[in-house]
Design a protein around this motif. Structure first.
Motif, mmCIF file in Angstrom:
data_model
loop_
_atom_site.group_PDB
_atom_site.id
_atom_site.type_symbol
_atom_site.label_atom_id
_atom_site.label_comp_id
_atom_site.label_asym_id
_atom_site.label_seq_id
_atom_site.Cartn_x
_atom_site.Cartn_y
_atom_site.Cartn_z
ATOM 1 N N GLU A 1 30.148 29.579 -21.615
ATOM 2 C CA GLU A 1 30.028 29.294 -23.049
ATOM 3 C C GLU A 1 30.548 30.477 -23.869
ATOM 4 O O GLU A 1 31.353 30.311 -24.772
ATOM 5 C CB GLU A 1 28.567 29.009 -23.413
ATOM 6 N N SER B 1 27.092 27.059 -17.608
ATOM 7 C CA SER B 1 27.866 26.476 -18.705
ATOM 8 C C SER B 1 27.384 27.003 -20.054
ATOM 9 O O SER B 1 28.120 26.961 -21.031
ATOM 10 C CB SER B 1 27.775 24.950 -18.668
ATOM 11 N N LYS B 2 26.163 27.506 -20.105
ATOM 12 C CA LYS B 2 25.567 28.011 -21.355
ATOM 13 C C LYS B 2 25.076 29.446 -21.151
ATOM 14 O O LYS B 2 24.953 29.921 -20.035
ATOM 15 C CB LYS B 2 24.371 27.144 -21.753
ATOM 16 N N ASP B 3 24.735 30.099 -22.255
ATOM 17 C CA ASP B 3 24.159 31.451 -22.204
ATOM 18 C C ASP B 3 22.683 31.349 -21.808
ATOM 19 O O ASP B 3 21.792 31.536 -22.639
ATOM 20 C CB ASP B 3 24.276 32.140 -23.564
ATOM 21 N N TYR B 4 22.442 31.025 -20.555
ATOM 22 C CA TYR B 4 21.085 30.867 -20.069
ATOM 23 C C TYR B 4 20.960 31.744 -18.834
ATOM 24 O O TYR B 4 21.519 31.447 -17.785
ATOM 25 C CB TYR B 4 20.810 29.399 -19.749
ATOM 26 N N SER C 1 28.487 33.409 -18.059
ATOM 27 C CA SER C 1 28.355 32.272 -18.969
ATOM 28 C C SER C 1 29.751 31.830 -19.398
ATOM 29 O O SER C 1 30.504 32.606 -19.987
ATOM 30 C CB SER C 1 27.544 32.653 -20.202
#
Length: 165
Positions: free
Chosen positions: A119, A86-89, A117
């Protein structure tokens, strides 16, 4: 002959709710669909490799498996695991990282982790073992491996990478 690994009943209450756990799978399912379509358009055949145990309160004793074996002209050329975030991780579970390395060694195939990602609507991939990684503990107490962005390549370039195998 297939050897069966025993399943072990979880003997703890996970910190992550079942809803949150399944949401993570949903993102990875979407990323896998996008990735499989990209590979099919480029002449590759993604074949399911890892088994889906998301709705079971058990885990397989042993090593995590990447999602797909990748075939080109009927020949196994690589293993790929698709991740949706869900995030840039740009990270994966450390148990999975180590398991993927084990499968790579056992099958004599390179292994790639491709992360999308949602996001930024951007994807990246890395060939394992990754050059520089950080080991951390996530909020849900899982040990994770965070990839160095410099060692990752653009999602869209994965077919070109596989074409040289």
């Amino acid at each position: 002959m297939r050897s069966w690994k025993p399943l072990k009943e979880l003997d703890f209450n996970p910190i992550k709710s079942k809803r949150k756990f399944l949401e993570n799978y949903e993102l990875s399912d979407r990323a896998a669909q996008m990735g499989d379509e990209m590979l099919l358009k480029n002449g590759f055949t993604p074949v399911p490799f890892g088994e889906d145990k998301r709705n079971e309160r058990v885990w397989e004793v042993g090593k995590d498996k990447p999602d797909r074996k990748i075939l080109k002209d009927g020949r196994e050329i690589a293993l790929v695991d698709w991740k949706g975030k869900s995030k840039d991780y740009w990270m994966i579970n450390e148990r999975a990282y180590n398991g993927y390395l084990g499968w790579s060694s056992k099958l004599k195939l390179p292994v790639y982790v491709a992360i999308w990602s949602f996001e930024s609507s951007e994807g990246k991939f890395v060939k394992l073992p990754a050059g520089t990684v950080s080991r951390k503990t996530a909020w849900d107490r899982n040990a994770i491996v965070v990839f160095d962005l410099k060692s990752m390549k653009a999602w869209k370039d994965l077919p070109a990478e596989l074409n040289i195998l």
